[in-house]
Design a protein around this motif. Sequence first.
Motif, short mmCIF file in Angstrom:
data_model
loop_
_atom_site.label_atom_id
_atom_site.label_comp_id
_atom_site.label_asym_id
_atom_site.label_seq_id
_atom_site.Cartn_x
_atom_site.Cartn_y
_atom_site.Cartn_z
N ALA A 193 1.04 -1.20 -0.09
CA ALA A 193 0.07 0.04 -0.24
C ALA A 193 0.99 1.26 0.08
CB ALA A 193 -1.01 -0.11 1.09
N GLU A 194 1.96 1.12 0.75
CA GLU A 194 2.86 2.28 0.73
C GLU A 194 3.59 2.72 -0.53
OE1 GLU A 194 3.87 2.01 5.74
OE2 GLU A 194 5.29 1.22 4.06
N ARG A 195 3.86 1.64 -1.30
CA ARG A 195 4.48 1.68 -2.64
C ARG A 195 3.53 2.37 -3.58
NH1 ARG A 195 9.73 0.85 -2.92
NH2 ARG A 195 9.62 -1.34 -2.01
N ASN A 196 2.18 1.91 -3.60
CA ASN A 196 1.42 2.52 -4.42
C ASN A 196 1.10 3.94 -3.86
OD1 ASN A 196 0.12 -0.70 -4.83
ND2 ASN A 196 0.32 0.65 -6.69
N MET A 197 1.23 4.42 -2.68
CA MET A 197 1.09 5.75 -2.29
C MET A 197 2.53 6.61 -2.81
SD MET A 197 -0.64 6.20 1.37
CE MET A 197 0.03 4.76 2.21
N GLN A 198 3.47 5.77 -2.97
CA GLN A 198 4.61 6.59 -3.58
C GLN A 198 4.51 6.72 -4.97
OE1 GLN A 198 8.38 4.22 -3.12
NE2 GLN A 198 9.07 5.20 -4.76
N PHE A 199 4.02 5.93 -5.72
CA PHE A 199 3.67 6.06 -7.00
C PHE A 199 2.70 7.07 -7.42
CE2 PHE A 199 4.67 1.07 -7.64
CZ PHE A 199 5.99 1.32 -7.36
N ALA A 200 1.41 7.00 -6.48
CA ALA A 200 0.53 8.07 -6.65
C ALA A 200 1.23 9.42 -6.61
CB ALA A 200 -0.60 7.87 -5.72
N ALA A 201 2.21 9.76 -5.65
CA ALA A 201 2.74 10.95 -5.58
C ALA A 201 3.63 11.21 -6.67
CB ALA A 201 3.66 10.70 -4.12
N GLU A 202 4.32 10.43 -7.25
CA GLU A 202 5.08 10.53 -8.40
C GLU A 202 4.33 11.04 -9.55
OE1 GLU A 202 6.97 6.69 -9.55
OE2 GLU A 202 8.38 7.12 -7.96
N LYS A 203 3.11 10.45 -9.59
CA LYS A 203 2.21 10.77 -10.83
C LYS A 203 1.32 12.23 -10.71
CE LYS A 203 1.18 5.93 -12.46
NZ LYS A 203 0.47 4.91 -12.69
N LEU A 204 1.08 12.36 -9.44
CA LEU A 204 0.60 13.87 -8.95
C LEU A 204 1.69 14.87 -9.43
CD1 LEU A 204 -1.67 15.52 -8.13
CD2 LEU A 204 -0.70 15.13 -5.67
N MET A 205 3.11 14.63 -9.02
CA MET A 205 4.09 15.55 -9.46
C MET A 205 4.24 15.69 -10.88
SD MET A 205 5.18 16.97 -6.50
CE MET A 205 3.45 17.06 -6.10
N GLU A 206 4.03 14.56 -11.37
CA GLU A 206 4.15 14.58 -12.92
C GLU A 206 2.99 15.47 -13.52
OE1 GLU A 206 5.79 9.94 -13.52
OE2 GLU A 206 3.82 10.60 -14.24
N VAL B 136 -2.82 16.43 -22.84
CA VAL B 136 -1.92 15.74 -22.10
C VAL B 136 -1.92 15.57 -20.59
CG1 VAL B 136 0.74 16.05 -21.64
CG2 VAL B 136 -0.15 16.13 -23.86
N ILE B 137 -2.40 16.83 -19.89
CA ILE B 137 -2.70 17.11 -18.63
C ILE B 137 -3.87 16.21 -18.16
CG2 ILE B 137 -3.34 18.60 -16.88
CD1 ILE B 137 -1.81 20.72 -18.43
N THR B 138 -4.67 16.18 -19.03
CA THR B 138 -6.11 15.44 -18.75
C THR B 138 -5.47 13.95 -18.67
OG1 THR B 138 -7.37 16.87 -19.81
CG2 THR B 138 -8.30 14.45 -19.43
N ASP B 139 -4.74 13.58 -19.70
CA ASP B 139 -4.18 11.98 -19.54
C ASP B 139 -3.56 11.77 -18.27
OD1 ASP B 139 -5.40 11.43 -21.90
OD2 ASP B 139 -3.70 11.62 -23.05
N ALA B 140 -2.52 12.65 -17.68
CA ALA B 140 -1.95 12.60 -16.54
C ALA B 140 -2.48 12.28 -15.22
CB ALA B 140 -0.80 13.74 -16.45
N LEU B 141 -3.61 13.06 -15.29
CA LEU B 141 -4.70 13.11 -14.25
C LEU B 141 -5.38 11.80 -14.09
CD1 LEU B 141 -6.42 16.75 -14.34
CD2 LEU B 141 -5.15 15.86 -12.33
N GLU B 142 -5.66 11.17 -15.29
CA GLU B 142 -6.26 10.00 -15.42
C GLU B 142 -5.35 8.90 -14.97
OE1 GLU B 142 -7.70 9.41 -19.14
OE2 GLU B 142 -9.49 10.61 -19.02
N ASN B 143 -4.03 8.99 -15.13
CA ASN B 143 -2.92 8.28 -14.57
C ASN B 143 -2.93 8.13 -13.08
OD1 ASN B 143 -2.31 7.18 -16.96
ND2 ASN B 143 -0.57 8.73 -17.33
N PHE B 144 -3.01 9.34 -12.58
CA PHE B 144 -3.03 9.68 -11.14
C PHE B 144 -4.22 9.11 -10.39
CE2 PHE B 144 -4.39 12.57 -7.53
CZ PHE B 144 -3.32 12.16 -6.59
N GLN B 145 -5.58 9.15 -11.18
CA GLN B 145 -6.59 8.43 -10.73
C GLN B 145 -6.62 7.14 -10.50
OE1 GLN B 145 -10.36 9.74 -12.53
NE2 GLN B 145 -10.03 11.72 -12.59
#
Length: 378
Positions: A121-134, A148-157
């Motif tokens: 779970a902690e690992r996925n929170m790290q990945f979520a933070a990475e994608k939000l920073m992207e 491009v921004i819309t797609d990045a938001l979907e990745n974060f979701q």
Amino acid sequence: MKIMSGFFCLTNFIIKSRFFILAAFAAFLLVFGFFVFQTEAQVFQFKPGDKNYTAALAAVAADEAKEDINVEEKVKNDEDFNPEDFGLESVGMLPTNPFYFFKNARRGVTSFFTFNPVKKAERNMQFAAEKLMEVKTLAEREGTETQVITDALENFQGELDKVKSRVENAANSVEGEEAEELSKKVMDSMMKYGKSLSKLEKDLPPEIFDKVKDTQDKNSETFGTVFELMEPEKVSENLAEVLDKQKGSEFKQFKNIEILKDIKDKVPEKGQNAMKIAEENAFLRLQNEMERFDSAKKAIFEDFVRETGGSELRHLEIINELEARPISGDLRGAIAKAKEGVFSKAGDRLSKMPVDQQDNFFESLAKGELQDMRVIKE
């Protein structure tokens, strides 16, 4: 003769220097006198015995001190999070990079070989933070296409969905201190994500408003998993501790209340009371801290609210609740000015927003102050 000539030159230089100094001093007195006159014009229209005399003095002092306060820096402290705030070294490759698939592959392999449910779970929170920073980095880049921004938001979701699933899975196998520490990490991450998204809502073009709001809702729903790990009473207690440790300005409780309200609307029913307690605690702290502020800090509250990101209607809801509390006249005046700024800011946003998105803009306050909403619509 040379000595006499040198003497006359020196004398001439001193005379000119003294003239220059006197001229400069006179100019200083003129400028100083102008500002004194301006101050007196504001203050001495009242007599010392007049009840408005003290208020006028305070207003002048606040205006002068206000110039030395960097409001943008305060807003940045409350909502602008960087990779370091999530324990990351850098943003790394962005989705626009043709080799980004290597980054996703690394995430997949790392997650596959992480077997502990809490660590997973902690690992996925790290990945979520990475994608939000992207998302943040792409949004700050000039010329980035909206899609491009819309797609990045979907990745974060998508990553938030994984976090929610991992935490729910961990809740079935952990308890005690381990469960409590995981719940604190979830609360810390989701609150930071929410504040970051509110900044994006301010910075991104109007056509992305719906996508940002969907992402905020997803973040709030993910926060709700903490009630699978801990009892509601413990959640509200730990949430206060988490928020105290997060960075922020003197007005950070305002931003905390905004995100807590967003989350309260999406958590399970058993968590509603805990969120109300956390919200009330933040309100009390905001009220008490602002009452202790000097005139200068009270005066910049208007600027802070105008510059901060997030929903203007949510800000209006908070201000209305502050106004309903037993507060001093000085604070009430500062809040009233901030409210005027919110109306103006909301009107500007609506004027740039497509008609089909305006209903979503008002949705968050469907149960709120209808009179204020009508004023903004008009």
